[in-house]
Design a protein around this motif. Sequence first.
Motif, short mmCIF file in Angstrom:
data_model
loop_
_atom_site.label_atom_id
_atom_site.label_comp_id
_atom_site.label_asym_id
_atom_site.label_seq_id
_atom_site.Cartn_x
_atom_site.Cartn_y
_atom_site.Cartn_z
N TYR A 85 0.83 -1.20 0.00
CA TYR A 85 0.00 0.00 0.00
C TYR A 85 0.86 1.25 0.00
O TYR A 85 1.88 1.30 0.69
N LEU A 86 0.42 2.25 -0.75
CA LEU A 86 1.02 3.58 -0.61
C LEU A 86 -0.03 4.44 0.07
O LEU A 86 -1.18 4.49 -0.37
N PHE A 87 0.39 5.13 1.15
CA PHE A 87 -0.53 6.00 1.88
C PHE A 87 -0.02 7.43 1.83
O PHE A 87 1.20 7.67 1.91
N GLU A 88 -0.97 8.36 1.77
CA GLU A 88 -0.61 9.77 1.85
C GLU A 88 -0.86 10.29 3.26
O GLU A 88 -1.91 10.01 3.86
N LEU A 89 0.10 11.03 3.79
CA LEU A 89 -0.02 11.60 5.13
C LEU A 89 -0.72 12.97 5.04
O LEU A 89 -0.84 13.52 3.95
N HIS A 90 -1.10 13.54 6.18
CA HIS A 90 -1.88 14.79 6.14
C HIS A 90 -1.11 15.94 5.50
O HIS A 90 -1.71 16.89 4.98
N ASP A 91 0.23 15.85 5.48
CA ASP A 91 1.01 16.93 4.87
C ASP A 91 1.49 16.58 3.46
O ASP A 91 2.37 17.23 2.91
N GLY A 92 0.93 15.51 2.89
CA GLY A 92 1.23 15.19 1.49
C GLY A 92 2.35 14.19 1.27
O GLY A 92 2.55 13.70 0.17
N HIS A 93 3.11 13.87 2.33
CA HIS A 93 4.17 12.86 2.17
C HIS A 93 3.56 11.49 1.88
O HIS A 93 2.43 11.21 2.28
N ILE A 94 4.36 10.65 1.21
CA ILE A 94 3.89 9.31 0.85
C ILE A 94 4.72 8.27 1.60
O ILE A 94 5.96 8.38 1.65
N ILE A 95 4.06 7.27 2.16
CA ILE A 95 4.78 6.16 2.79
C ILE A 95 4.23 4.84 2.28
O ILE A 95 3.14 4.80 1.71
N GLU A 96 4.97 3.76 2.53
CA GLU A 96 4.48 2.46 2.09
C GLU A 96 4.41 1.46 3.25
O GLU A 96 5.17 1.53 4.20
N SER A 97 3.45 0.56 3.14
CA SER A 97 3.26 -0.50 4.13
C SER A 97 2.92 -1.77 3.37
O SER A 97 2.35 -1.68 2.28
N VAL A 98 3.26 -2.91 3.94
CA VAL A 98 3.05 -4.17 3.22
C VAL A 98 2.28 -5.16 4.08
O VAL A 98 2.57 -5.33 5.27
N LEU A 99 1.28 -5.82 3.47
CA LEU A 99 0.54 -6.87 4.15
C LEU A 99 1.00 -8.22 3.61
O LEU A 99 1.00 -8.44 2.40
N MET A 100 1.44 -9.09 4.52
CA MET A 100 1.87 -10.43 4.10
C MET A 100 0.99 -11.46 4.79
O MET A 100 0.76 -11.36 5.99
N LYS A 101 0.53 -12.42 4.00
CA LYS A 101 -0.35 -13.43 4.58
C LYS A 101 0.44 -14.70 4.83
O LYS A 101 1.03 -15.26 3.91
N TYR A 102 0.44 -15.12 6.07
CA TYR A 102 1.13 -16.36 6.43
C TYR A 102 0.11 -17.31 7.03
O TYR A 102 -1.00 -16.90 7.41
N ARG A 103 0.50 -18.56 7.20
CA ARG A 103 -0.39 -19.51 7.85
C ARG A 103 -0.69 -19.09 9.29
O ARG A 103 -1.78 -19.27 9.79
N HIS A 104 0.32 -18.47 9.94
CA HIS A 104 0.11 -18.10 11.34
C HIS A 104 -0.65 -16.79 11.51
O HIS A 104 -0.93 -16.36 12.61
#
Length: 351
Positions: A85-104
Amino acid sequence: MENGKKKDIKSYTKKELEAALLAMGDKAFRAGQIYGWLHQKQAESFDEMTNLSKELRERLSQVYRVDSLKQVQVQESRLDGTKKYLFELHDGHIIESVLMKYRHGNSVCISSQVGCRMGCRFCASTIDGLERNLTPAELLDQIYQIQKLTGERVSHIVVMGSGEPMDNYENLVKFIHMISDKDGLHISQRNITVSTCGLVPQIKRLAEEGLPITLALSLHAPNDEIRKTLMPVANAYQMDEVLDACQYYFAQTGRRITFEYSLVSGVNDSEEAAKELAGRIAHMNCHVNLIPVNPIKERNYKESQKKEILKFQNKLEKCGINVTIRREMGRDIDGACGQLRRSYREKQKKQ
Ligand code: SAH
């Protein structure tokens, strides 16, 4: 008051919120209600907080803002369902986060800063330096938004995205307390891993916080000479000091250390390197996670061949070290730290 000048209420701990409510002449129990709306129900505005009077909601919204991240892009790997995912912060900066699916369970890899100032040679996050630290609210909201977007519970967190978490120490520790709070998402501290390039004073400080979280240490070399060619931080702290700090972390917390070792062809992947590495960590309660370096176009480092990786693993195992080869998730979607954000910004600049 302009929006930017309002205070960021989602970064307040329960105690801080209570003090703020008392200072406004309100009852302390209101703080508990507001905290629940923000962190359990993930409300994004005061209007949603229907058990507060309209008058209180009005007063709150004059002083406080509720910071939420806005999804601007999502990529899903066809190989393993990993979502970036790319997310925009309230001041316009962009950050990334990742979702990984595991058995656990579902694991989210979060960013800790916008950019990074550590300068590791193979890493895309650091090329333009550090923009700013993420607030506790922005650390939390990466997980809140991913849960909302997928409708699935997140059970594990790795702080291994862009940025150096130990360079944002206060906010990191606040975040760990808030994400594991029973009045929030209540994610077990045992399911949280923090990865660092090796800031020695902060490792020691974290060891004393009484948090049962896992420490992952980015080692990437068997000695200072090689480490310095890959990681400028090695000029500030010698490997011996870093390993001592890891020993101390284990002694204080009882948590086994994970050493991360990105294999770069011809730089740190020889059998001699494996032997030297084993010699330095054999006495420790640890395990090594081998990661073939994910080449970025700005540098000409190459990943080690499968054969070399297996030889390296073999050598470590023969020396009695626990080793895993990281299952690479989302390699087809700009998997490594900072790559997706970087390619997104480059496209934006061209428009
Ligand atoms: N700053 C922290 C956490 C962020 S990076 C740290 O240094 O640990 C998470 C891990 O990915 C680190 O081990 C980092 O060295 C590694 N990494 C970054 N870019 C990479 C790449 N292109 N290929 C392989 N590993 C990479």
